[in-house]
Design an enzyme around this catalytic site. Structure first.
Site, PDB file in Angstrom:
ATOM      1  N   PHE A   7       0.844  -1.191   0.000  1.00 33.44           N
ATOM      2  CA  PHE A   7       0.000   0.000   0.000  1.00 33.44           C
ATOM      3  C   PHE A   7       0.879   1.240   0.000  1.00 33.44           C
ATOM      4  O   PHE A   7       1.713   1.429   0.877  1.00 33.44           O
ATOM      5  CB  PHE A   7      -0.918   0.018   1.229  1.00 33.44           C
ATOM      6  CG  PHE A   7      -1.819   1.223   1.291  1.00 33.44           C
ATOM      7  CD1 PHE A   7      -2.943   1.301   0.480  1.00 33.44           C
ATOM      8  CD2 PHE A   7      -1.532   2.276   2.142  1.00 33.44           C
ATOM      9  CE1 PHE A   7      -3.777   2.412   0.516  1.00 33.44           C
ATOM     10  CE2 PHE A   7      -2.366   3.400   2.195  1.00 33.44           C
ATOM     11  CZ  PHE A   7      -3.485   3.467   1.376  1.00 33.44           C
ATOM     12  N   GLY A   8       0.688   2.087  -1.015  1.00 30.98           N
ATOM     13  CA  GLY A   8       1.429   3.337  -1.126  1.00 30.98           C
ATOM     14  C   GLY A   8       0.521   4.527  -0.927  1.00 30.98           C
ATOM     15  O   GLY A   8      -0.610   4.544  -1.418  1.00 30.98           O
ATOM     16  N   TYR A   9       1.007   5.533  -0.217  1.00 26.25           N
ATOM     17  CA  TYR A   9       0.200   6.722   0.086  1.00 26.25           C
ATOM     18  C   TYR A   9       0.942   8.018  -0.223  1.00 26.25           C
ATOM     19  O   TYR A   9       0.372   9.098  -0.170  1.00 26.25           O
ATOM     20  CB  TYR A   9      -0.227   6.719   1.562  1.00 26.25           C
ATOM     21  CG  TYR A   9       0.955   6.585   2.505  1.00 26.25           C
ATOM     22  CD1 TYR A   9       1.649   7.711   2.948  1.00 26.25           C
ATOM     23  CD2 TYR A   9       1.396   5.335   2.917  1.00 26.25           C
ATOM     24  CE1 TYR A   9       2.745   7.584   3.785  1.00 26.25           C
ATOM     25  CE2 TYR A   9       2.490   5.202   3.758  1.00 26.25           C
ATOM     26  CZ  TYR A   9       3.158   6.333   4.189  1.00 26.25           C
ATOM     27  OH  TYR A   9       4.251   6.197   5.010  1.00 26.25           O
ATOM     28  N   GLY A  10       2.227   7.932  -0.543  1.00 24.30           N
ATOM     29  CA  GLY A  10       3.060   9.085  -0.894  1.00 24.30           C
ATOM     30  C   GLY A  10       3.786   8.761  -2.191  1.00 24.30           C
ATOM     31  O   GLY A  10       3.165   8.405  -3.186  1.00 24.30           O
ATOM     32  N   SER A  11       5.106   8.830  -2.164  1.00 23.69           N
ATOM     33  CA  SER A  11       5.878   8.614  -3.391  1.00 23.69           C
ATOM     34  C   SER A  11       5.747   7.194  -3.938  1.00 23.69           C
ATOM     35  O   SER A  11       5.943   6.988  -5.140  1.00 23.69           O
ATOM     36  CB  SER A  11       7.353   8.955  -3.176  1.00 23.69           C
ATOM     37  OG  SER A  11       7.922   8.116  -2.199  1.00 23.69           O
ATOM     38  N   GLU A  84      12.614   2.605   2.641  1.00 19.07           N
ATOM     39  CA  GLU A  84      11.777   3.222   3.669  1.00 19.07           C
ATOM     40  C   GLU A  84      12.398   3.210   5.069  1.00 19.07           C
ATOM     41  O   GLU A  84      11.979   3.978   5.918  1.00 19.07           O
ATOM     42  CB  GLU A  84      10.402   2.538   3.730  1.00 19.07           C
ATOM     43  CG  GLU A  84       9.637   2.581   2.420  1.00 19.07           C
ATOM     44  CD  GLU A  84       9.265   3.978   1.962  1.00 19.07           C
ATOM     45  OE1 GLU A  84       8.971   4.837   2.829  1.00 19.07           O
ATOM     46  OE2 GLU A  84       9.286   4.232   0.742  1.00 19.07           O
TER      47      GLU A  84
END
Length: 172
Positions: A7-11, A84
């Site tokens: 799950f990605g929410y930024g870059s 990350e």
């Protein structure tokens, strides 16, 4: 191990950096997107920190989920940890996400560690703008990061008032 969902929410939404089979908009409940992390590496330095997004507790977050084939899962996790976990400001977590059709799955994602010195919390927008405007790190200029994220949120039909406010001022 079966296929892996990330799950990605930024870059990660616009620059995942790993091979995937499928991508779908998804909703994660229990955390929200927030420009709450001082960036000391990717978009700033310790001397001149930038700000990057973190998943902070409470609320919900719409983002992008990527499905990775099982045989690539281990390599993908290794890549994500290298990307990350540079300063360990994020905690690797497995969270339930939901898709528009009502189906759900578990995805790996990175949530902010509130006890880490890089945790900025909810800074006033004017202060966020000041930090973002002048910061540059190994991955580039901080304004580019915020503008790219704002653009991709727009493409997904996600309106984030705080991100939009920053993007409008960074463009002008």
């Amino acid at each position: 191990m079966g296929d892996l969902w990330v799950f990605g929410y930024g870059s990660l939404m616009w620059k995942p950096g790993f091979e995937f089979e499928d991508k779908r908009p998804a909703l994660l409940r229990g955390a929200h997107r927030s420009l709450c992390v001082y960036s000391w590496v990717h978009r700033g330095t310790q001397e001149r920190p930038g700000l990057v997004f973190g998943l902070d507790r409470g609320g919900a977050c719409r983002g992008m989920a990527f499905r990775v084939k099982a045989e690539r899962a281990e390599a993908t996790i290794a890549y994500l940890r290298e990307r990350e976990q540079v300063t360990m400001v994020y905690l690797e977590a497995h969270r339930r996400i939901a898709f528009a059709d009502g189906s759900t799955t578990t995805a790996v994602t990175y949530v902010v560690n509130r006890s880490h010195p890089q945790y900025a919390g909810m800074l006033p927008l004017d202060h966020q703008l000041e930090l973002v405007r002048g910061a540059v790190g190994q991955s580039g200029a901080n304004p580019e990061y915020v503008l790219n994220t704002a653009s991709h949120l727009g493409e997904l039909g996600i309106h984030d008032v705080r991100v939009s406010w920053l993007a409008d001022r960074l463009k002008g």
